[in-house]
Design a protein around this motif. Structure first.
Motif, PDB file in Angstrom:
ATOM      1  N   THR A  39      44.318  32.350  45.948  1.00 54.55           N
ATOM      2  CA  THR A  39      44.278  30.936  46.328  1.00 54.55           C
ATOM      3  C   THR A  39      45.406  30.695  47.318  1.00 54.55           C
ATOM      4  O   THR A  39      46.379  31.457  47.375  1.00 54.55           O
ATOM      5  CB  THR A  39      44.437  30.037  45.102  1.00 54.55           C
ATOM      6  N   GLN A  42      49.306  31.568  47.019  1.00 57.50           N
ATOM      7  CA  GLN A  42      49.500  32.451  45.872  1.00 57.50           C
ATOM      8  C   GLN A  42      49.264  33.900  46.272  1.00 57.50           C
ATOM      9  O   GLN A  42      48.579  34.186  47.258  1.00 57.50           O
ATOM     10  CB  GLN A  42      48.550  32.068  44.734  1.00 57.50           C
ATOM     11  N   SER A  61      42.836  36.247  31.889  1.00 59.52           N
ATOM     12  CA  SER A  61      42.215  34.943  32.134  1.00 59.52           C
ATOM     13  C   SER A  61      40.693  35.007  32.265  1.00 59.52           C
ATOM     14  O   SER A  61      40.028  33.974  32.176  1.00 59.52           O
ATOM     15  CB  SER A  61      42.805  34.308  33.399  1.00 59.52           C
ATOM     16  N   LYS A  85      35.269  28.308  35.432  1.00 57.70           N
ATOM     17  CA  LYS A  85      36.182  27.181  35.282  1.00 57.70           C
ATOM     18  C   LYS A  85      36.722  26.788  36.657  1.00 57.70           C
ATOM     19  O   LYS A  85      36.776  27.629  37.560  1.00 57.70           O
ATOM     20  CB  LYS A  85      37.346  27.577  34.376  1.00 57.70           C
ATOM     21  N   PRO A  86      37.152  25.556  36.824  1.00 63.34           N
ATOM     22  CA  PRO A  86      37.735  25.165  38.113  1.00 63.34           C
ATOM     23  C   PRO A  86      38.880  26.073  38.541  1.00 63.34           C
ATOM     24  O   PRO A  86      39.056  26.327  39.738  1.00 63.34           O
ATOM     25  CB  PRO A  86      38.223  23.738  37.840  1.00 63.34           C
ATOM     26  N   GLU A  87      39.630  26.592  37.597  1.00 60.36           N
ATOM     27  CA  GLU A  87      40.748  27.471  37.949  1.00 60.36           C
ATOM     28  C   GLU A  87      40.298  28.835  38.433  1.00 60.36           C
ATOM     29  O   GLU A  87      41.131  29.631  38.874  1.00 60.36           O
ATOM     30  CB  GLU A  87      41.721  27.626  36.768  1.00 60.36           C
ATOM     31  N   ASP A  88      39.013  29.120  38.374  1.00 63.24           N
ATOM     32  CA  ASP A  88      38.492  30.358  38.966  1.00 63.24           C
ATOM     33  C   ASP A  88      38.246  30.208  40.463  1.00 63.24           C
ATOM     34  O   ASP A  88      37.918  31.182  41.148  1.00 63.24           O
ATOM     35  CB  ASP A  88      37.178  30.762  38.290  1.00 63.24           C
ATOM     36  N   THR A  89      38.383  29.005  40.970  1.00 69.34           N
ATOM     37  CA  THR A  89      38.197  28.764  42.400  1.00 69.34           C
ATOM     38  C   THR A  89      39.186  29.582  43.214  1.00 69.34           C
ATOM     39  O   THR A  89      40.404  29.516  42.980  1.00 69.34           O
ATOM     40  CB  THR A  89      38.378  27.276  42.713  1.00 69.34           C
ATOM     41  N   ALA A  90      38.675  30.396  44.122  1.00 66.75           N
ATOM     42  CA  ALA A  90      39.522  31.280  44.920  1.00 66.75           C
ATOM     43  C   ALA A  90      38.659  32.035  45.921  1.00 66.75           C
ATOM     44  O   ALA A  90      37.428  32.005  45.835  1.00 66.75           O
ATOM     45  CB  ALA A  90      40.252  32.280  44.033  1.00 66.75           C
ATOM     46  N   THR A 112      33.884  28.443  44.640  1.00 65.05           N
ATOM     47  CA  THR A 112      34.386  27.109  44.347  1.00 65.05           C
ATOM     48  C   THR A 112      33.696  26.595  43.095  1.00 65.05           C
ATOM     49  O   THR A 112      32.466  26.543  43.038  1.00 65.05           O
ATOM     50  CB  THR A 112      34.122  26.147  45.517  1.00 65.05           C
ATOM     51  N   SER A 115      34.503  20.574  38.814  1.00 64.02           N
ATOM     52  CA  SER A 115      34.632  20.114  37.425  1.00 64.02           C
ATOM     53  C   SER A 115      33.642  19.004  37.121  1.00 64.02           C
ATOM     54  O   SER A 115      32.977  18.478  37.977  1.00 64.02           O
ATOM     55  CB  SER A 115      36.056  19.621  37.188  1.00 64.02           C
TER      56      SER A 115
END
Length: 115
Positions: A39, A42, A61, A85-90, A112, A115
């Motif tokens: 991301t 990061q 994760s 999950k939204p946190e998998d967006t990358a 993407t 949520s």
């Protein structure tokens, strides 16, 4: 060697996507094949990896949600991603690990998760 990644897209949380990585030569010649993600701002992180002997390992994760697999005859590696999950967006990158040499990287494919 070329690694062609595909399969990214927009999906709702809880949905699934399947990423593909097609190599221009036998993937069995590599120490391992893997999927990484990154991301903005990061560092690139390992998501899943499959070694030449078929053993796999996953980031904590994604354990239980993602599955890496391969077809040696087709020179292809897949990443099945479930319960996204939204946190998998990358941006997801395919990687071919070579022992004692720099790895090969494919171009990123964007995932993407809304949520």
């Amino acid at each position: 060697v070329q690694l062609q990644a595909s399969g990214g897209g927009l999906v709702q949380a809880g949905g699934s996507l399947r990423l593909s990585c097609a190599a221009s030569r036998s993937i069995f010649s590599f120490n391992a094949m893997g999927w990484y993600r990154q991301t903005p701002g990061q560092e690139r992180e390992l998501v899943a990896r499959i070694s030449s002997d078929g053993s796999t390992n996953y980031a904590d994760s994604v354990k239980g949600r993602f599955t890496i697999s391969r077809d040696i005859a087709k020179n292809t590696v897949w990443l099945q991603m479930n319960s996204l999950k939204p946190e998998d967006t990358a941006a997801y990158y395919c990687n071919a690990d070579r022992k004692l040499l720099p790895p090969y990287w494919g171009q990123g494919t964007l995932v993407t998760v809304s949520s």
